[in-house]
Design a protein around this motif. Structure first.
Motif, PDB file in Angstrom:
ATOM      1  N   ARG A  40      21.422  70.833  52.418  1.00 25.70           N
ATOM      2  CA  ARG A  40      21.540  72.132  52.527  1.00 25.70           C
ATOM      3  C   ARG A  40      21.893  72.376  53.952  1.00 25.70           C
ATOM      4  N   GLY A  41      22.828  73.143  54.178  1.00 24.67           N
ATOM      5  CA  GLY A  41      23.256  73.617  55.526  1.00 24.67           C
ATOM      6  C   GLY A  41      24.173  74.779  55.651  1.00 24.67           C
ATOM      7  N   TRP A  42      24.511  75.227  56.964  1.00 21.88           N
ATOM      8  CA  TRP A  42      25.093  76.417  56.969  1.00 21.88           C
ATOM      9  C   TRP A  42      26.185  76.293  58.051  1.00 21.88           C
ATOM     10  N   ALA A  43      27.296  76.958  57.799  1.00 23.00           N
ATOM     11  CA  ALA A  43      28.313  76.888  58.893  1.00 23.00           C
ATOM     12  C   ALA A  43      28.969  78.182  59.242  1.00 23.00           C
ATOM     13  N   LEU A  44      28.623  78.585  60.674  1.00 24.25           N
ATOM     14  CA  LEU A  44      29.045  79.890  61.052  1.00 24.25           C
ATOM     15  C   LEU A  44      30.262  79.700  61.881  1.00 24.25           C
ATOM     16  N   GLY A  45      31.185  80.826  61.494  1.00 24.63           N
ATOM     17  CA  GLY A  45      32.768  80.748  62.193  1.00 24.63           C
ATOM     18  C   GLY A  45      33.269  81.995  62.060  1.00 24.63           C
ATOM     19  N   VAL A  46      34.584  81.918  62.150  1.00 20.54           N
ATOM     20  CA  VAL A  46      35.592  83.147  61.974  1.00 20.54           C
ATOM     21  C   VAL A  46      36.676  83.128  61.147  1.00 20.54           C
ATOM     22  N   ASP A  47      36.936  83.980  60.462  1.00 16.83           N
ATOM     23  CA  ASP A  47      37.835  84.188  59.513  1.00 16.83           C
ATOM     24  C   ASP A  47      38.674  85.355  59.746  1.00 16.83           C
ATOM     25  N   GLY A  48      39.931  85.242  60.737  1.00 18.19           N
ATOM     26  CA  GLY A  48      40.572  86.211  61.063  1.00 18.19           C
ATOM     27  C   GLY A  48      39.794  87.211  62.115  1.00 18.19           C
ATOM     28  N   LYS A  49      39.499  88.337  62.006  1.00 17.36           N
ATOM     29  CA  LYS A  49      38.705  89.107  62.928  1.00 17.36           C
ATOM     30  C   LYS A  49      37.195  89.089  62.853  1.00 17.36           C
ATOM     31  N   TYR A  50      36.789  88.553  61.594  1.00 15.33           N
ATOM     32  CA  TYR A  50      35.379  88.723  61.283  1.00 15.33           C
ATOM     33  C   TYR A  50      34.478  87.260  61.340  1.00 15.33           C
ATOM     34  N   SER A  51      33.164  87.360  61.603  1.00 13.05           N
ATOM     35  CA  SER A  51      32.430  86.410  61.673  1.00 13.05           C
ATOM     36  C   SER A  51      31.887  85.936  60.230  1.00 13.05           C
ATOM     37  N   VAL A  52      31.917  85.008  59.723  1.00 12.79           N
ATOM     38  CA  VAL A  52      31.653  84.726  58.612  1.00 12.79           C
ATOM     39  C   VAL A  52      30.558  83.163  58.476  1.00 12.79           C
ATOM     40  N   LEU A  53      29.606  83.638  57.641  1.00 11.67           N
ATOM     41  CA  LEU A  53      28.755  82.530  57.480  1.00 11.67           C
ATOM     42  C   LEU A  53      28.872  81.777  56.102  1.00 11.67           C
ATOM     43  N   MET A  54      28.953  80.448  56.275  1.00  9.59           N
ATOM     44  CA  MET A  54      29.022  79.766  54.851  1.00  9.59           C
ATOM     45  C   MET A  54      27.911  78.899  54.428  1.00  9.59           C
ATOM     46  N   ARG A  55      27.408  78.646  53.156  1.00 13.14           N
ATOM     47  CA  ARG A  55      26.451  77.739  52.989  1.00 13.14           C
ATOM     48  C   ARG A  55      26.856  76.740  51.795  1.00 13.14           C
ATOM     49  N   THR A  56      26.256  75.523  52.012  1.00 16.98           N
ATOM     50  CA  THR A  56      26.308  74.406  51.037  1.00 16.98           C
ATOM     51  C   THR A  56      25.026  73.769  50.632  1.00 16.98           C
ATOM     52  N   VAL A  57      24.813  73.590  49.256  1.00 16.82           N
ATOM     53  CA  VAL A  57      23.562  72.830  48.650  1.00 16.82           C
ATOM     54  C   VAL A  57      23.842  71.636  48.291  1.00 16.82           C
ATOM     55  N   ASP A  58      25.194  71.041  48.652  1.00 13.42           N
ATOM     56  CA  ASP A  58      25.530  69.599  47.921  1.00 13.42           C
ATOM     57  C   ASP A  58      26.076  68.864  49.207  1.00 13.42           C
ATOM     58  N   GLY A  59      25.584  68.941  50.487  1.00  9.80           N
ATOM     59  CA  GLY A  59      26.005  68.131  51.338  1.00  9.80           C
ATOM     60  C   GLY A  59      27.358  68.432  51.928  1.00  9.80           C
ATOM     61  N   GLY A  60      27.892  69.721  51.737  1.00  9.84           N
ATOM     62  CA  GLY A  60      29.259  69.915  52.256  1.00  9.84           C
ATOM     63  C   GLY A  60      30.378  69.698  51.144  1.00  9.84           C
ATOM     64  N   ALA A  61      30.072  69.282  49.963  1.00  8.58           N
ATOM     65  CA  ALA A  61      31.122  69.024  48.832  1.00  8.58           C
ATOM     66  C   ALA A  61      31.896  70.279  48.474  1.00  8.58           C
ATOM     67  N   SER A  62      30.877  71.557  48.511  1.00  5.82           N
ATOM     68  CA  SER A  62      31.425  72.694  48.219  1.00  5.82           C
ATOM     69  C   SER A  62      30.559  73.779  49.235  1.00  5.82           C
TER      70      SER A  62
END
Length: 340
Positions: A40-62
């Motif tokens: 379980r992890g989070w990745a914070l980054g940028v998509d174009g002009k927006y800040s975007v938070l992504m989350r995974t519950v399978d070790g980064g597979a999705s």
């Protein structure tokens, strides 16, 4: 004075929301990562002009996009950072604003500290009960804390303060916490939160060094780095048990200027460094050093382990030529690219 103390400890919040979750993520570039388990992890980054938070519950597979506070992607040397203490409590900052969630990222509130001047947010960590954040202004640098659960206020930890703006680091292991504040060549101070509460102790590094902290079980580590040059920096690994005095373990590799540091276990630590046109990960097991990862290009950030085997690091970011997430499942001996 009592009224002033109450005011200083107060927390004002304002609900915020990011762009609609229906917007597809098409050009995500990772800036920061935080993991609570190997899966379980989070990745914070940028998509174009927006800040975007992504989350995974399978070790980064999705990965799935989750709610993100309305924080503008920074420019210059500033960097978006995320830290989750557990499945529900997390913070996001760009260095000048701080947002907190206690709902797993469903909602975010901006933190307003009633200080007379604008502040910047430095190192962020959490122990089993609290968030810990270094808050700096031209007048002073304080350690602030807030409970992970409920809606408790952010307040300064009494005594953990340095006059003037300072650099610093935080390490935690369970309920134990370690904090260093310093201005290189001027002053270094160090505190331990152990069985007796917060106590000041002898700093692990001298005033000519920068200090990075790590912790595993009852052992505290310090990486003392000094004399930076063209792609190198002298490094010394030191350790202390149960808040005792630090002693030297070994000399680290000179390659690279120290960026980050983490303890995977009481026997294993990893150092992130940058120099000679590359990012380096140096690894010590029982004080013996190897360099398992070298990649041409930018520094490696957010180096951290969730257990003795599993850890993650971000290479570069949205303002670099690459923005990549890497993971390890063998205590830092090998690293693999994780697609976000």
């Amino acid at each position: 004075m009592k009224g002033a103390a109450v005011a200083l400890a107060a927390l004002l919040t304002m609900g915020v929301a990011g762009p609609a979750l229906a917007d597809p993520v098409t050009t995500f570039q990772v800036s920061s990562t935080s993991w609570t388990t190997k899966s379980r992890g989070w990745a914070l980054g940028v998509d174009g002009k927006y800040s975007v938070l992504m989350r995974t519950v399978d070790g980064g597979a999705s990965w799935k996009r989750t709610n993100t506070p309305a924080i503008t992607p920074p420019t210059g040397d500033s960097r978006l950072r995320v830290h989750f203490a557990n499945e529900i409590a997390g913070v996001i900052t760009d260095g000048s604003r701080l947002f907190v969630t206690r709902t797993g990222g469903t909602t975010w509130n901006e933190v307003f500290l009633p200080t007379p001047t604008r502040v910047s947010f430095g190192a962020i960590a959490s122990d089993t009960n609290s968030f810990l954040v270094l808050v700096s202004s031209p007048a002073s640098t304080h350690l602030y804390r807030a409970p992970l659960a409920g809606s408790g206020a952010w307040s300064p930890v009494p005594g953990v303060v340095m006059t003037g703006a300072a650099d610093g680091d935080i390490a935690t292991s369970g309920w134990r916490s370690y904090v260093v504040l310093s201005r290189v060549h001027e002053e270094t101070r160090y505190w331990v939160n152990g069985r007796l509460g917060w106590q000041e102790a002898k700093p692990p590094c001298d005033v000519s060094s920068t200090t990075k902290l790590g912790a595993a079980d009852t052992l505290a580590f310090a990486l003392c780095s000094w004399n930076p040059g063209m792609g190198y920096m002298f490094k010394e690994l030191r350790a202390a048990k149960e808040g005792g005095e630090f002693t030297t373990v070994s000399q680290g590799p000179n390659e690279g200027i120290t960026v980050d540091f983490a303890a995977a276990s009481p026997s294993t630590v990893v150092v992130s460094a940058v120099g000679i046109g590359a990012g380096w990960l140096h690894r010590a097991v029982d004080g013996k050093w190897t360099t398992p990862f070298v990649q041409e290009g930018p520094p490696l950030f957010d180096l951290a382990f969730t257990d003795p085997f599993n850890g993650h690091v971000v290479r570069g970011g949205p303002q670099s030529e690459v923005a990549e997430l890497y993971g390890t499942s063998d205590g830092g001996a090998t690293w693999i690219l994780i697609r976000v």
